[in-house]
Write an enzyme that holds these catalytic residues in place. Structure first.
Site, PDB file in Angstrom:
ATOM      1  N   GLU A   1      11.661 -13.627 -11.743  1.00 48.34           N
ATOM      2  CA  GLU A   1      12.749 -13.127 -10.896  1.00 48.34           C
ATOM      3  C   GLU A   1      12.595 -13.675  -9.486  1.00 48.34           C
ATOM      4  OE1 GLU A   1      13.719  -8.717 -12.299  1.00 48.34           O
ATOM      5  OE2 GLU A   1      11.613  -8.957 -11.750  1.00 48.34           O
TER       6      GLU A   1
ATOM      7  N   THR B   1      18.127 -10.569  -7.364  1.00 47.97           N
ATOM      8  CA  THR B   1      17.247 -11.612  -7.895  1.00 47.97           C
ATOM      9  C   THR B   1      17.971 -12.452  -8.930  1.00 47.97           C
ATOM     10  OG1 THR B   1      16.389 -10.118  -9.605  1.00 47.97           O
ATOM     11  CG2 THR B   1      15.153 -10.265  -7.537  1.00 47.97           C
TER      12      THR B   1
ATOM     13  N   ASN C   1      17.314 -14.243 -12.373  1.00 52.96           N
ATOM     14  CA  ASN C   1      16.373 -14.213 -13.492  1.00 52.96           C
ATOM     15  C   ASN C   1      16.458 -15.524 -14.253  1.00 52.96           C
ATOM     16  OD1 ASN C   1      15.825 -11.535 -12.806  1.00 52.96           O
ATOM     17  ND2 ASN C   1      17.477 -10.768 -14.109  1.00 52.96           N
TER      18      ASN C   1
END
Length: 306
Positions: A252, A205, A207
């Site tokens: 995320e 992911t 962020n």
């Protein structure tokens, strides 16, 4: 688009103007801006939007209203609508104390050189909100400018407003918010390095570190990710990572079928629809299984989306 912050700086050319906060630049704002632009084009004027920062309610009542977009993004959206000049006045208690008549004479006429002004029928301004449309019309006859009344935009039986859109976003109703905005609600920021937990789960992911003040209700969303000049399918979790016992709000984004080191890059996320609530899973494997389902469901929806 020219942006003016200095309250003493006059506009030397005649303008067609509108006044408001314009937070989010929603479809109601777009309507009034289009009328200003058309009027400016037909009469050889310059289109102008007057806005304020911070939000007047924060100064007058101490109410901390989260903005739909930061000020810089507000200017980008106004420019996108074809506004030629944006005037942003610092809203202070001293500014709020200016009488309505002085605001017309000293700001609208002397500084902004208005020849026409577009406002809603309930427009109020000046000290203790003493100014209204009737005052604009009467002073317009003296100072040779026209006051044009614009009816609000009504959608689904509701008058479109920034307040309603804020509530929709905070309730996670991003699909409906997009209809009121005339575009997807989006946030932008810099991709920061996290704990790489998503990568370990098989779903890396990005962020987001963002200056935005308002976020959708905690949960998982189908999103477009704009990165390095390209558009990617993605899913975004807005939440606290409850499975891992954390309580810091995180944005995320898992970019589907993407590989690469993008730390430090700027990314914009557009929220298309809500997939599900955030929830705690009994095991990491259960979480992985759910994320797999989320990705597959997102792919199906992207295939259905024009």
């Amino acid at each position: 688009m020219k942006v003016i912050f200095d309250p003493k700086e006059p506009i030397k050319f005649a303008t067609s103007t509108t006044i408001g906060i314009f937070d989010g630049v929603h479809i109601g704002h777009k309507k009034i801006i289009s009328l200003v632009r058309r009027d400016a084009h037909e009469r050889g004027l310059t289109s102008c939007v007057v806005t304020f920062y911070p939000h007047p309610q924060k100064v007058l009542r101490g109410t901390d209203i989260p903005l739909i977009v930061p000020l810089k993004e507000r200017f980008r959206l106004l420019e996108k609508e074809g506004v030629e000049v944006s005037v942003c006045y610092n809203f202070t208690k001293e500014f709020a104390a200016i009488s309505a008549e002085d605001f017309v004479k000293d700001v609208l006429v002397k500084k902004l050189n208005i020849k026409s002004i577009f406002v809603g029928s309930d427009f109020l301004f000046g000290r203790r909100r003493e100014g209204n449309v009737a005052l604009l019309e009467s002073m317009g006859r003296i100072y040779k400018f026209e006051t044009r009344i614009v009816e609000p935009v009504v959608l689904d039986g509701e008058v479109v407003s920034s307040t309603i859109i804020r509530n929709l976003i905070e309730d996670g109703m991003v699909k409906k918010a997009a209809r009121f905005l005339g575009d997807y609600f989006s946030i932008e920021g810099i991709i920061k390095e996290g704990e790489k937990r998503g990568r370990k789960l098989g779903f890396p992911t990005a962020n987001l570190d963002t200056p935005w003040e308002i976020f959708p209700r905690r949960g998982v969303y189908i999103t477009w990710a704009y990165l390095e000049g390209k558009k990617f399918r993605s899913i975004t979790n807005v939440g606290l990572r409850p499975t891992f016992g954390e309580n810091q709000l995180l944005i995320e984004t898992h970019i589907i079928d993407f590989k690469g080191d993008i730390y430090g890059e700027t990314m914009r996320i557009e929220f298309l629809d809500r997939l599900r609530d955030e929830r705690r899973f009994e095991s990491v494997n259960a979480l992985i299984a759910q994320i797999s389902k989320d990705v597959e469901r997102a792919k199906e929806i992207f295939e259905e989306t024009p």
